[in-house]
Design a protein around this motif. Structure first.
Motif, PDB file in Angstrom:
ATOM      1  N   LEU A  73       0.830  -1.203   0.000  1.00  0.00           N
ATOM      2  CA  LEU A  73       0.000   0.000   0.000  1.00  0.00           C
ATOM      3  C   LEU A  73       0.864   1.251   0.000  1.00  0.00           C
ATOM      4  O   LEU A  73       0.547   2.244  -0.666  1.00  0.00           O
ATOM      5  CB  LEU A  73      -0.937  -0.004   1.207  1.00  0.00           C
ATOM      6  N   ALA A  74       1.959   1.211   0.752  1.00  0.00           N
ATOM      7  CA  ALA A  74       2.854   2.364   0.785  1.00  0.00           C
ATOM      8  C   ALA A  74       3.468   2.621  -0.588  1.00  0.00           C
ATOM      9  O   ALA A  74       3.592   3.777  -1.027  1.00  0.00           O
ATOM     10  CB  ALA A  74       3.948   2.145   1.826  1.00  0.00           C
ATOM     11  N   ARG A  75       3.846   1.536  -1.276  1.00  0.00           N
ATOM     12  CA  ARG A  75       4.410   1.703  -2.624  1.00  0.00           C
ATOM     13  C   ARG A  75       3.376   2.319  -3.562  1.00  0.00           C
ATOM     14  O   ARG A  75       3.699   3.198  -4.362  1.00  0.00           O
ATOM     15  CB  ARG A  75       4.888   0.358  -3.164  1.00  0.00           C
ATOM     16  N   ARG A  76       2.126   1.866  -3.444  1.00  0.00           N
ATOM     17  CA  ARG A  76       1.092   2.412  -4.317  1.00  0.00           C
ATOM     18  C   ARG A  76       0.845   3.890  -4.012  1.00  0.00           C
ATOM     19  O   ARG A  76       0.523   4.674  -4.909  1.00  0.00           O
ATOM     20  CB  ARG A  76      -0.198   1.616  -4.163  1.00  0.00           C
ATOM     21  N   ALA A  77       0.997   4.272  -2.740  1.00  0.00           N
ATOM     22  CA  ALA A  77       0.814   5.668  -2.347  1.00  0.00           C
ATOM     23  C   ALA A  77       2.070   6.499  -2.581  1.00  0.00           C
ATOM     24  O   ALA A  77       2.061   7.711  -2.332  1.00  0.00           O
ATOM     25  CB  ALA A  77       0.422   5.739  -0.868  1.00  0.00           C
ATOM     26  N   ARG A  78       3.147   5.843  -3.044  1.00  0.00           N
ATOM     27  CA  ARG A  78       4.439   6.510  -3.305  1.00  0.00           C
ATOM     28  C   ARG A  78       4.985   7.176  -2.042  1.00  0.00           C
ATOM     29  O   ARG A  78       5.377   8.340  -2.042  1.00  0.00           O
ATOM     30  CB  ARG A  78       4.296   7.530  -4.434  1.00  0.00           C
ATOM     31  N   MET A  79       4.961   6.387  -0.954  1.00  0.00           N
ATOM     32  CA  MET A  79       5.489   6.877   0.319  1.00  0.00           C
ATOM     33  C   MET A  79       6.355   5.793   0.939  1.00  0.00           C
ATOM     34  O   MET A  79       6.246   4.610   0.600  1.00  0.00           O
ATOM     35  CB  MET A  79       4.346   7.183   1.309  1.00  0.00           C
ATOM     36  N   SER A  80       7.207   6.211   1.863  1.00  0.00           N
ATOM     37  CA  SER A  80       7.910   5.221   2.672  1.00  0.00           C
ATOM     38  C   SER A  80       6.899   4.563   3.603  1.00  0.00           C
ATOM     39  O   SER A  80       5.826   5.125   3.884  1.00  0.00           O
ATOM     40  CB  SER A  80       9.019   5.881   3.489  1.00  0.00           C
ATOM     41  N   GLU A  81       7.209   3.364   4.080  1.00  0.00           N
ATOM     42  CA  GLU A  81       6.278   2.657   4.968  1.00  0.00           C
ATOM     43  C   GLU A  81       6.020   3.469   6.238  1.00  0.00           C
ATOM     44  O   GLU A  81       4.881   3.530   6.727  1.00  0.00           O
ATOM     45  CB  GLU A  81       6.836   1.277   5.324  1.00  0.00           C
ATOM     46  N   ARG A  82       7.047   4.096   6.755  1.00  0.00           N
ATOM     47  CA  ARG A  82       6.901   4.860   7.984  1.00  0.00           C
ATOM     48  C   ARG A  82       5.992   6.073   7.770  1.00  0.00           C
ATOM     49  O   ARG A  82       5.087   6.334   8.572  1.00  0.00           O
ATOM     50  CB  ARG A  82       8.278   5.306   8.486  1.00  0.00           C
ATOM     51  N   THR A  83       6.227   6.791   6.665  1.00  0.00           N
ATOM     52  CA  THR A  83       5.385   7.958   6.375  1.00  0.00           C
ATOM     53  C   THR A  83       3.950   7.528   6.097  1.00  0.00           C
ATOM     54  O   THR A  83       2.987   8.165   6.549  1.00  0.00           O
ATOM     55  CB  THR A  83       5.939   8.725   5.164  1.00  0.00           C
ATOM     56  N   PHE A  84       3.807   6.431   5.352  1.00  0.00           N
ATOM     57  CA  PHE A  84       2.465   5.946   5.024  1.00  0.00           C
ATOM     58  C   PHE A  84       1.700   5.560   6.284  1.00  0.00           C
ATOM     59  O   PHE A  84       0.526   5.920   6.440  1.00  0.00           O
ATOM     60  CB  PHE A  84       2.567   4.737   4.090  1.00  0.00           C
ATOM     61  N   ALA A  85       2.320   4.827   7.194  1.00  0.00           N
ATOM     62  CA  ALA A  85       1.639   4.403   8.419  1.00  0.00           C
ATOM     63  C   ALA A  85       1.191   5.608   9.244  1.00  0.00           C
ATOM     64  O   ALA A  85       0.080   5.626   9.793  1.00  0.00           O
ATOM     65  CB  ALA A  85       2.562   3.503   9.239  1.00  0.00           C
ATOM     66  N   ARG A  86       2.082   6.620   9.317  1.00  0.00           N
ATOM     67  CA  ARG A  86       1.726   7.821  10.076  1.00  0.00           C
ATOM     68  C   ARG A  86       0.578   8.573   9.398  1.00  0.00           C
ATOM     69  O   ARG A  86      -0.367   9.007  10.046  1.00  0.00           O
ATOM     70  CB  ARG A  86       2.951   8.725  10.222  1.00  0.00           C
ATOM     71  N   ARG A  87       0.652   8.732   8.075  1.00  0.00           N
ATOM     72  CA  ARG A  87      -0.398   9.433   7.342  1.00  0.00           C
ATOM     73  C   ARG A  87      -1.730   8.673   7.442  1.00  0.00           C
ATOM     74  O   ARG A  87      -2.783   9.282   7.589  1.00  0.00           O
ATOM     75  CB  ARG A  87       0.014   9.573   5.880  1.00  0.00           C
ATOM     76  N   PHE A  88      -1.653   7.355   7.361  1.00  0.00           N
ATOM     77  CA  PHE A  88      -2.861   6.529   7.439  1.00  0.00           C
ATOM     78  C   PHE A  88      -3.550   6.721   8.786  1.00  0.00           C
ATOM     79  O   PHE A  88      -4.767   6.914   8.860  1.00  0.00           O
ATOM     80  CB  PHE A  88      -2.502   5.053   7.242  1.00  0.00           C
ATOM     81  N   SER A  89      -2.762   6.700   9.851  1.00  0.00           N
ATOM     82  CA  SER A  89      -3.323   6.890  11.187  1.00  0.00           C
ATOM     83  C   SER A  89      -3.926   8.278  11.342  1.00  0.00           C
ATOM     84  O   SER A  89      -5.006   8.444  11.922  1.00  0.00           O
ATOM     85  CB  SER A  89      -2.239   6.662  12.247  1.00  0.00           C
ATOM     86  N   ASP A  90      -3.253   9.280  10.805  1.00  0.00           N
ATOM     87  CA  ASP A  90      -3.751  10.646  10.908  1.00  0.00           C
ATOM     88  C   ASP A  90      -5.089  10.820  10.175  1.00  0.00           C
ATOM     89  O   ASP A  90      -5.976  11.540  10.651  1.00  0.00           O
ATOM     90  CB  ASP A  90      -2.728  11.635  10.322  1.00  0.00           C
ATOM     91  N   GLU A  91      -5.236  10.156   9.017  1.00  0.00           N
ATOM     92  CA  GLU A  91      -6.412  10.393   8.184  1.00  0.00           C
ATOM     93  C   GLU A  91      -7.577   9.453   8.478  1.00  0.00           C
ATOM     94  O   GLU A  91      -8.722   9.775   8.168  1.00  0.00           O
ATOM     95  CB  GLU A  91      -6.026  10.293   6.708  1.00  0.00           C
ATOM     96  N   THR A  92      -7.320   8.291   9.084  1.00  0.00           N
ATOM     97  CA  THR A  92      -8.403   7.339   9.344  1.00  0.00           C
ATOM     98  C   THR A  92      -8.612   7.056  10.822  1.00  0.00           C
ATOM     99  O   THR A  92      -9.649   6.522  11.209  1.00  0.00           O
ATOM    100  CB  THR A  92      -8.148   5.992   8.642  1.00  0.00           C
ATOM    101  N   GLY A  93      -7.621   7.381  11.654  1.00  0.00           N
ATOM    102  CA  GLY A  93      -7.746   7.106  13.082  1.00  0.00           C
ATOM    103  C   GLY A  93      -7.446   5.677  13.454  1.00  0.00           C
ATOM    104  O   GLY A  93      -7.710   5.259  14.593  1.00  0.00           O
ATOM    105  N   THR A  94      -6.897   4.895  12.537  1.00  0.00           N
ATOM    106  CA  THR A  94      -6.582   3.511  12.844  1.00  0.00           C
ATOM    107  C   THR A  94      -5.376   3.084  12.023  1.00  0.00           C
ATOM    108  O   THR A  94      -4.790   3.877  11.286  1.00  0.00           O
ATOM    109  CB  THR A  94      -7.790   2.591  12.555  1.00  0.00           C
TER     110      THR A  94
END
Length: 322
Positions: free
Chosen positions: A232-253
């Motif tokens: 999922l991080a690759r599809r979002a063109r982000m590092s795994e760490r950035t993606f996990a943080r962004r995901f938590s910020d935008e969805t709450g989980t």
């Protein structure tokens, strides 16, 4: 021992929930082996009409003094308001102090909370109101997932039909299985249901209007794929760490929790609307195996996929022979 039951009504009472108390305790079923109950309908001002929450009025024949010797005080649901009648709250407190059992149906729990009778107790109410109940009465221990809670002298039930479960449970607890089963047969309901409120709660996709909106929509269209944080991080063109943080910020989980929740939600729809097998649903939703689907389904929904399908799957109407 249950002999005298007082049902308390206030302005804005809910007819169905009041009817649950009437059906369980107000009908003479002695011919079925159920002990006779002294059933009393009570209000703050006997003989004066009380408006229901759908507009019609009912005149309670008994005042609050009828609670004085009641073994059980039933509190029907009513419109949730800021200030409940002080005389009613005092009557509930007095009944509790002398040892009566109190049973609330749905939002009737708010009256018990306003009377201070939920402090330190585990309790519940309709799933739509559990957060408000917990906020208004922080000393109460609100369980959002159950059909009813037996906390000794205080029994609280979830919405509508869960009041039937609580009433039948109380009859079984106090009088034994035979009277409870007899009442259930007459009401044409199961004497005891499995599971909890979670199976009735809609679980929509968390709101997301940020940068991951398109990714989440794509993931929902492809739930059967073997998603991971890395893919999922690759599809979002982000590092795994950035993606996990962004995901938590935008969805709450977390991505894993979000995917699991959405897979179970999709499984619920397939159980309701299709005849796919459990293994086929597991494959379609990306759960992989039926065993893994069953594990997460029971953890999140509270019942097994088979039980859920039995409760919610659409069935054609059966013609009755004349």
């Amino acid at each position: 021992m249950l002999k005298t039951i007082a049902a308390v009504l206030i302005e804005g009472f809910a007819p169905f929930e009041f009817g649950v108390l009437c059906e369980a305790f107000g009908i003479d079923r002695t011919e079925d082996g159920v002990p006779a109950f002294d059933f009393r309908v009570c209000g703050e001002r006997p003989g004066e009409p009380l408006a229901s929450n759908i507009g019609f009025e009912l005149i309670p024949p008994n005042g609050l003094d009828a609670l004085a010797d009641a073994d059980l005080v039933g509190v029907a649901a009513a419109s949730i308001i800021d200030d409940y009648p002080p005389a009613v709250l005092e009557a509930l407190r007095a009944a509790a102090e002398r040892g009566a059992t109190l049973l609330s149906v749905c939002s009737g729990a708010f009256l018990l909370g306003a009377a201070g009778l939920l402090d330190g107790r585990t309790c519940t109410t309709h799933w739509r109101h559990v957060d408000e109940l917990a906020e208004r009465f922080p000393l109460a221990k609100v369980d959002p997932d159950v059909l009813f809670v037996d906390d000794g002298a205080v029994i609280t039930s979830a919405g509508t039909a869960a009041g039937i479960d609580a009433c039948l449970y109380l009859v079984r607890r106090e009088l034994g299985s035979a009277p409870a089963n007899a009442i259930a047969r007459r009401m044409v309901v199961p004497p005891q249901r499995d599971g909890g409120q979670k199976q009735y709660i809609q679980a929509p996709m968390p709101e997301c209007t940020g940068s991951l909106q398109a990714l989440l929509a794509w993931a929902l269209e492809n739930l059967g794929a073997d998603h991971s944080v890395a893919t999922l991080a690759r599809r979002a063109r982000m590092s795994e760490r950035t993606f996990a943080r962004r995901f938590s910020d935008e969805t709450g989980t977390t991505p894993h929790k979000w995917l699991t929740q959405q897979r179970i939600l999709r499984a619920q729809h397939l159980l309701e609307d299709t005849e796919l097998s459990i293994e086929e649903i597991a494959t379609s939703t990306g759960m992989g195996t039926g065993a893994l689907l069953r594990h997460h389904f029971r953890r999140i929904v509270g019942v097994t996929p088979k039980e859920y399908r039995s409760n919610f799957a659409g069935r054609p109407a059966l013609a009755q022979s004349s």
